[in-house]
Every structure is written in structure tokens, then in C-alpha cells.
Design a protein around this motif. Sequence first.
Motif, mmCIF file in Angstrom:
data_model
loop_
_atom_site.group_PDB
_atom_site.id
_atom_site.type_symbol
_atom_site.label_atom_id
_atom_site.label_comp_id
_atom_site.label_asym_id
_atom_site.label_seq_id
_atom_site.Cartn_x
_atom_site.Cartn_y
_atom_site.Cartn_z
ATOM 1 N N LEU A 277 0.823 -1.208 0.000
ATOM 2 C CA LEU A 277 0.000 0.000 0.000
ATOM 3 C C LEU A 277 0.860 1.263 0.000
ATOM 4 N N GLU A 278 1.971 1.247 0.721
ATOM 5 C CA GLU A 278 2.864 2.398 0.720
ATOM 6 C C GLU A 278 3.443 2.625 -0.674
ATOM 7 N N GLN A 279 3.943 1.573 -1.284
ATOM 8 C CA GLN A 279 4.540 1.697 -2.619
ATOM 9 C C GLN A 279 3.485 2.112 -3.650
ATOM 10 N N CYS A 280 2.341 1.472 -3.614
ATOM 11 C CA CYS A 280 1.280 1.792 -4.579
ATOM 12 C C CYS A 280 0.755 3.210 -4.367
ATOM 13 N N GLY A 281 0.714 3.666 -3.147
ATOM 14 C CA GLY A 281 0.308 5.043 -2.864
ATOM 15 C C GLY A 281 1.290 6.030 -3.472
ATOM 16 N N ARG A 282 2.561 5.733 -3.359
ATOM 17 C CA ARG A 282 3.592 6.584 -3.954
ATOM 18 C C ARG A 282 3.464 6.587 -5.475
ATOM 19 N N PHE A 283 3.271 5.400 -6.060
ATOM 20 C CA PHE A 283 3.088 5.293 -7.513
ATOM 21 C C PHE A 283 1.865 6.100 -7.948
ATOM 22 N N GLU A 284 0.773 5.922 -7.225
ATOM 23 C CA GLU A 284 -0.470 6.627 -7.560
ATOM 24 C C GLU A 284 -0.260 8.137 -7.524
ATOM 25 N N ASP A 285 0.406 8.627 -6.484
ATOM 26 C CA ASP A 285 0.647 10.068 -6.369
ATOM 27 C C ASP A 285 1.440 10.592 -7.568
ATOM 28 N N GLU A 286 2.484 9.876 -7.948
ATOM 29 C CA GLU A 286 3.323 10.338 -9.063
ATOM 30 C C GLU A 286 2.575 10.279 -10.389
ATOM 31 N N ILE A 287 1.787 9.235 -10.599
ATOM 32 C CA ILE A 287 1.032 9.117 -11.850
ATOM 33 C C ILE A 287 -0.051 10.194 -11.919
ATOM 34 N N VAL A 288 -0.732 10.435 -10.823
ATOM 35 C CA VAL A 288 -1.768 11.476 -10.802
ATOM 36 C C VAL A 288 -1.137 12.842 -11.076
ATOM 37 N N GLN A 289 0.016 13.123 -10.479
ATOM 38 C CA GLN A 289 0.697 14.395 -10.751
ATOM 39 C C GLN A 289 1.024 14.519 -12.233
ATOM 40 N N ALA A 290 1.470 13.429 -12.845
ATOM 41 C CA ALA A 290 1.793 13.455 -14.276
ATOM 42 C C ALA A 290 0.544 13.715 -15.110
ATOM 43 N N LEU A 291 -0.559 13.097 -14.725
ATOM 44 C CA LEU A 291 -1.807 13.267 -15.470
ATOM 45 C C LEU A 291 -2.366 14.679 -15.340
#
Length: 188
Positions: free
Chosen positions: A49-63
Motif C-alpha cells: 500500500l505504501e509503494q502503490c500510494g507513492r506510484f499513484e501520487d506520481e502518476i496522478v501528478q503526471a496526469l
Amino acid sequence: MLAVALDLFAEKGYHNVSMHEVAEKSEFAVGTLYKFFQNKEDLYKALVLEQCGRFEDEIVQALEKQGDAIQRLRNYIRSKTELFRSNLPFIRLFLAESRGASFNIQAGLDEELRKRHDGILEKLSAIFESGIDNRQFREIASPYHLAVALDSVVDSFSLLWLAAPDRHPFPADPDTLLEIFLKGLIEP
């Protein structure tokens, strides 16, 4: 603790690591580890969940970066592939462990990860909808189906690269994937 657990799980595999090992390597007493995590499954869930949360944050910022629909899709492809490449130990661990569906269900990850992924697909869908509204894209499918298709293309290229990087190098330019995805095969 989570960083140590990731290193150990990635090196030895989830099932070959004990809570005692994680505690010892992270220089905590095993009792302290159990104050934070009920068991190894709970530790794995927190790590994912920590790793996926970090991934999600970075992808959302990119979008959400400024630009037209195509530039925002480029941002998505760059961000997702960079996350994939720069986090190979976690990606390999997650892929190895998620193949056992019962393990993920027991850890309660399926629903939580599905919600996060659905959120990203909705944001991608909004980009396609905007591109259709602005006549940048033809409406050949629903925006959501276009989002699923692009997400799947990026995942497929990433997994091919992971399996055999020399044989299947990942395209360095995100426009390569966009050309495949947006131009299609049929001549006008």
C-alpha cells in the motif's frame, strides 16, 4: 522497517522471510515489529500500500500537468514507465506474489488496489473525453475503454521489457506507444 522488508522479500521471496529476520535486519526487537504489524501478511500489505500510494501520487501528478490531451498522455506513459524501471525489486516482488490470487485476497489488497487503479483509469478517461470534446481525438470507443486500452498497452510493454530487456527494449520515446495507440493500423 518497510524498506528492510522490501529488500528481504525481493531478495528471498515473501515466503522465505520471517518476521524475526525483518526485525533483526531493521535493528528492532521482534516485539516492536509486532507492535506495528500483526503478522507478516500485515507487513506485506503495508509495504504494498505504501509503494502503490507513492506510484499513484506520481502518476496522478503526471496526469494533472498542464498541456493538451496528447501531452498529458505522454506524461502518463513517461511517469508509469519510469516508476516501473526505478522500482524493479518491488515490481518483481509484487508480480511474484500477486500471481497467487488467494494471498492477495487474504491480505485484503485486491479491493484496495483495484480502487486506486480505477481512480487512475478515471483520470485517464477524463483526458480522452477532453480530447474527444476538443476534436483532438475521434470517438472510436468510450473514453473509459480508451483509458483501459492505453493502460494495458503500457503494462504489456513494461512486462515484456521486464522479462527480456535485450529482446524487448522499452521504447525510449513515449510517442512510439502513442503512435501505435493513436494512429492505428488501417490506412485512411
